[in-house]
Design a protein around this motif. Sequence first.
Motif, mmCIF file in Angstrom:
data_model
loop_
_atom_site.group_PDB
_atom_site.id
_atom_site.type_symbol
_atom_site.label_atom_id
_atom_site.label_comp_id
_atom_site.label_asym_id
_atom_site.label_seq_id
_atom_site.Cartn_x
_atom_site.Cartn_y
_atom_site.Cartn_z
ATOM 1 N N UNK A 131 -4.906 -1.100 2.452
ATOM 2 C CA UNK A 131 -4.731 -0.746 4.042
ATOM 3 C C UNK A 131 -6.245 -1.216 4.809
ATOM 4 N N UNK A 132 -7.130 -1.109 4.169
ATOM 5 C CA UNK A 132 -8.352 -1.750 4.726
ATOM 6 C C UNK A 132 -8.536 -3.194 4.810
ATOM 7 N N UNK A 133 -7.857 -3.715 3.728
ATOM 8 C CA UNK A 133 -7.679 -5.364 3.720
ATOM 9 C C UNK A 133 -6.802 -5.631 4.851
ATOM 10 N N UNK A 134 -5.817 -4.996 5.220
ATOM 11 C CA UNK A 134 -4.780 -5.236 6.168
ATOM 12 C C UNK A 134 -5.414 -5.104 7.475
ATOM 13 N N UNK A 135 -6.048 -3.960 7.764
ATOM 14 C CA UNK A 135 -6.702 -3.787 8.998
ATOM 15 C C UNK A 135 -7.766 -4.732 9.400
ATOM 16 N N UNK A 138 -6.714 -9.695 -3.437
ATOM 17 C CA UNK A 138 -7.205 -9.361 -4.682
ATOM 18 C C UNK A 138 -6.934 -8.203 -5.331
ATOM 19 N N UNK A 139 -6.547 -7.011 -4.508
ATOM 20 C CA UNK A 139 -5.980 -5.809 -4.841
ATOM 21 C C UNK A 139 -4.724 -6.049 -5.446
ATOM 22 N N UNK A 190 0.906 -1.320 0.043
ATOM 23 C CA UNK A 190 -0.082 0.045 0.004
ATOM 24 C C UNK A 190 0.880 1.104 0.053
ATOM 25 N N UNK A 191 2.073 1.210 0.929
ATOM 26 C CA UNK A 191 2.734 2.477 0.954
ATOM 27 C C UNK A 191 3.427 2.712 -0.492
ATOM 28 N N UNK A 192 3.793 1.457 -1.043
ATOM 29 C CA UNK A 192 4.476 1.693 -2.328
ATOM 30 C C UNK A 192 3.466 2.192 -3.550
ATOM 31 N N UNK A 193 2.192 1.673 -3.260
ATOM 32 C CA UNK A 193 1.247 2.285 -4.188
ATOM 33 C C UNK A 193 1.041 3.721 -4.010
ATOM 34 N N UNK A 194 0.985 3.985 -2.811
ATOM 35 C CA UNK A 194 0.586 5.479 -2.664
ATOM 36 C C UNK A 194 1.719 6.508 -2.758
ATOM 37 N N UNK A 195 3.137 6.037 -2.959
ATOM 38 C CA UNK A 195 4.267 6.820 -3.129
ATOM 39 C C UNK A 195 4.342 6.851 -4.618
#
Length: 106
Positions: free
Chosen positions: A43-47, A62-63, A12-17
């Motif tokens: 991040x929702x999936x991780x949470x 899936x994402x 998620x961090x890599x995707x956002x950056x």
Amino acid sequence: MPTGALCAIAYAALSAVGGLMGYTQARSQASLGTGLVSAALLLTGAWLWQAGSAGGAGMAMGVTVALVFIFIRRWMQTRKAMPAAIMIVAGVLAFLGMGLSLFGVI
């Protein structure tokens, strides 16, 4: 926290950056939007995963698969390694980490 959830957070961090970099370098609103939405979903999936929901693992995986296929397609069209190669390799590694975590291997 499960290792799979940590893999989802890292991707998620890599995707956002990546989305932010695409916007700053090329003023690509599509990159920004896709990067931030993908990061939010991961991040929702991780949470949800760390909260014990099996749906969270499925969502994050899936994402990740969807992003890997999107970036494979983009690389095949443009033959540009950046950012496709990084997102493909990181996505495959994140997916493997998530899968191994899901089955209790790591």
